[in-house]
Scaffold this active site. Structure first.
Site, PDB file in Angstrom:
ATOM      1  CG  ASP A  17      -1.714   1.196   1.447  1.00 27.01           C
ATOM      2  OD1 ASP A  17      -1.550   2.179   0.694  1.00 27.01           O
ATOM      3  OD2 ASP A  17      -2.542   1.179   2.372  1.00 27.01           O
ATOM      4  CB  ILE A  18       1.631   3.777  -2.619  1.00 23.94           C
ATOM      5  CG1 ILE A  18       2.889   4.541  -3.047  1.00 23.94           C
ATOM      6  CG2 ILE A  18       0.404   4.686  -2.661  1.00 23.94           C
ATOM      7  CD1 ILE A  18       2.931   4.899  -4.522  1.00 23.94           C
ATOM      8  CB  VAL A  40      -3.672   4.872  -5.563  1.00 25.57           C
ATOM      9  CG1 VAL A  40      -3.498   5.747  -6.775  1.00 25.57           C
ATOM     10  CG2 VAL A  40      -2.468   4.974  -4.655  1.00 25.57           C
ATOM     11  CG  ASP A  41      -6.809  10.962  -6.135  1.00 29.72           C
ATOM     12  OD1 ASP A  41      -6.162  11.581  -5.278  1.00 29.72           O
ATOM     13  OD2 ASP A  41      -7.461  11.524  -7.039  1.00 29.72           O
ATOM     14  CB  SER A 124      -3.286   5.066 -16.582  1.00 30.39           C
ATOM     15  OG  SER A 124      -3.266   6.473 -16.700  1.00 30.39           O
ATOM     16  CB  THR A 125      -3.030  -0.116 -14.338  1.00 27.78           C
ATOM     17  OG1 THR A 125      -2.763  -0.028 -12.932  1.00 27.78           O
ATOM     18  CG2 THR A 125      -1.786   0.211 -15.126  1.00 27.78           C
ATOM     19  N   GLY A 126      -6.011   1.348 -13.117  1.00 24.00           N
ATOM     20  CA  GLY A 126      -7.223   1.026 -12.365  1.00 24.00           C
ATOM     21  C   GLY A 126      -8.438   1.587 -13.082  1.00 24.00           C
ATOM     22  CB  VAL A 127     -10.551   4.530 -12.208  1.00 28.65           C
ATOM     23  CG1 VAL A 127     -11.678   5.339 -12.831  1.00 28.65           C
ATOM     24  CG2 VAL A 127     -10.916   4.142 -10.783  1.00 28.65           C
ATOM     25  CE1 TYR A 128      -9.460   8.584 -14.938  1.00 27.52           C
ATOM     26  CE2 TYR A 128      -7.209   9.325 -15.242  1.00 27.52           C
ATOM     27  CZ  TYR A 128      -8.525   9.594 -14.878  1.00 27.52           C
ATOM     28  OH  TYR A 128      -8.881  10.859 -14.474  1.00 27.52           O
TER      29      TYR A 128
HETATM   30  N1  AR6 Z   1      -1.296   1.604  -3.030  1.00 30.47           N
HETATM   31  C1  AR6 Z   1      -0.750   1.285  -4.235  1.00 30.47           C
HETATM   32  N2  AR6 Z   1      -1.493   1.088  -5.346  1.00 30.47           N
HETATM   33  C2  AR6 Z   1      -2.831   1.219  -5.247  1.00 30.47           C
HETATM   34  C3  AR6 Z   1      -3.480   1.557  -4.026  1.00 30.47           C
HETATM   35  C4  AR6 Z   1      -2.650   1.749  -2.883  1.00 30.47           C
HETATM   36  N3  AR6 Z   1      -3.145   2.082  -1.687  1.00 30.47           N
HETATM   37  N4  AR6 Z   1      -4.819   1.614  -4.253  1.00 30.47           N
HETATM   38  C5  AR6 Z   1      -5.014   1.306  -5.563  1.00 30.47           C
HETATM   39  N5  AR6 Z   1      -3.816   1.057  -6.151  1.00 30.47           N
HETATM   40  P1  AR6 Z   1      -6.389   3.947  -9.786  1.00 30.47           P
HETATM   41  P2  AR6 Z   1      -6.005   5.371 -12.343  1.00 30.47           P
HETATM   42  C6  AR6 Z   1      -3.510   0.704  -7.557  1.00 30.47           C
HETATM   43  O1  AR6 Z   1      -7.766   3.537 -10.166  1.00 30.47           O
HETATM   44  O2  AR6 Z   1      -6.292   4.149 -13.110  1.00 30.47           O
HETATM   45  C7  AR6 Z   1      -9.121   7.966  -9.171  1.00 30.47           C
HETATM   46  O3  AR6 Z   1     -10.481   8.098  -8.868  1.00 30.47           O
HETATM   47  C8  AR6 Z   1      -4.615   0.102  -8.378  1.00 30.47           C
HETATM   48  O4  AR6 Z   1      -4.760  -1.279  -8.094  1.00 30.47           O
HETATM   49  O5  AR6 Z   1      -6.155   4.402  -8.397  1.00 30.47           O
HETATM   50  O6  AR6 Z   1      -4.823   6.211 -12.737  1.00 30.47           O
HETATM   51  C9  AR6 Z   1      -8.488   9.305  -9.561  1.00 30.47           C
HETATM   52  O7  AR6 Z   1      -9.063  10.381  -8.852  1.00 30.47           O
HETATM   53  C10 AR6 Z   1      -4.083   0.345  -9.791  1.00 30.47           C
HETATM   54  O8  AR6 Z   1      -3.119  -0.665 -10.125  1.00 30.47           O
HETATM   55  O9  AR6 Z   1      -5.840   5.144 -10.751  1.00 30.47           O
HETATM   56  C11 AR6 Z   1      -8.768   9.374 -11.025  1.00 30.47           C
HETATM   57  O10 AR6 Z   1     -10.047   9.895 -11.280  1.00 30.47           O
HETATM   58  C12 AR6 Z   1      -3.324   1.664  -9.655  1.00 30.47           C
HETATM   59  O11 AR6 Z   1      -3.181   1.894  -8.246  1.00 30.47           O
HETATM   60  C13 AR6 Z   1      -8.689   7.949 -11.477  1.00 30.47           C
HETATM   61  O12 AR6 Z   1      -9.000   7.161 -10.332  1.00 30.47           O
HETATM   62  C14 AR6 Z   1      -4.029   2.848 -10.281  1.00 30.47           C
HETATM   63  O13 AR6 Z   1      -5.436   2.723 -10.122  1.00 30.47           O
HETATM   64  C15 AR6 Z   1      -7.308   7.584 -11.939  1.00 30.47           C
HETATM   65  O14 AR6 Z   1      -7.310   6.270 -12.423  1.00 30.47           O
END
Ligand code: AR6
Length: 183
Positions: A17-18, A40-41, A124-128
């Site tokens: 967890d970052i 993560v945000d 970018s690999t989650g929601v995006y």
């Molecule tokens: N520690 C490390 N990695 C994490 C954590 C954590 N605590 N939580 C999630 N991840 P995402 P995006 C990973 O969706 O795709 C937000 O709403 C997750 O598994 O967080 O860039 C923003 O406000 C994935 O591999 O970010 C934007 O609107 C990675 O972090 C949008 O999502 C990124 O997933 C950005 O989407």
């Protein structure tokens, strides 16, 4: 492969967890508003506390492919670099270049501020929706290229994955770079 030394910089892949990392800066996968969100945000804002949002509000947003710096507040990390990665739209909309730019911009900020240890999530690999294997190649390739081009600047660049599957993609990309370097 979990880590590779390029010059004096160690590039490593971990699963964590970052928000728990004690580094000079963690990178946030933010959106253009810089006003928080899910993934993560959301985790970073929860752990940092409300002062982070206050500082973010004053920044007035950030274009895709760029990044902005704030303090870390209640986080163990000293700073947060808020990077805005692209939404995946099929690959024909400059997504790869924009993702590389988000990593590079973050490293430019860290270098300018003399932050020696930086940890990235898989932007970018989650929601995006950016394909995880392709994103990992870009993340590792950009960080390795930067370390090579700027020797002695960073002690550590950490790719902090949230799943074993994500880490496997990053390890494979790191092994490929090591192979190209003859290691
Ligand atoms: N520690 C490390 N990695 C994490 C954590 C954590 N605590 N939580 C999630 N991840 P995402 P995006 C990973 O969706 O795709 C937000 O709403 C997750 O598994 O967080 O860039 C923003 O406000 C994935 O591999 O970010 C934007 O609107 C990675 O972090 C949008 O999502 C990124 O997933 C950005 O989407």
């Amino acid at each position: 492969m979990d880590s590779l030394d390029i010059g004096e910089t160690e590039i490593s892949v971990i699963v964590a967890d970052i928000t728990t990392l004690e580094v000079d800066a963690i990178v946030n996968a933010a959106n253009q508003s810089l006003l928080g969100g899910g993934g993560v945000d959301g985790a970073i804002h929860r752990r940092a506390g409300p002062k982070l949002l206050e500082e973010c509000r004053a920044l007035g947003g950030c274009p895709t492919g760029e990044a902005r710096l704030t303090r870390g507040y209640e986080l163990p990390a000293g700073h947060v670099i808020h990077a805005v990665g692209p939404r995946w739209k099929g690959g024909g909309h400059g997504e790869a270049e924009l993702l590389a730019s988000a990593y590079k911009h973050s490293l430019d900020i860290a270098r300018a501020e003399e932050l020696k240890s930086v940890a990235f999530p898989a932007i970018s690999t989650g929601v995006y929706g950016f394909p995880a294997d392709h994103a990992a190649e870009i993340a590792i390739g950009t960080c390795a290229g930067y370390a090579k081009g700027h020797p002695g600047i960073f002690d550590k660049i950490i790719l902090c994955c949230f799943s074993e599957e994500s880490a496997e993609h990053h390890r494979a990309a790191l092994a490929e770079i090591a192979g190209e370097m003859g290691r």
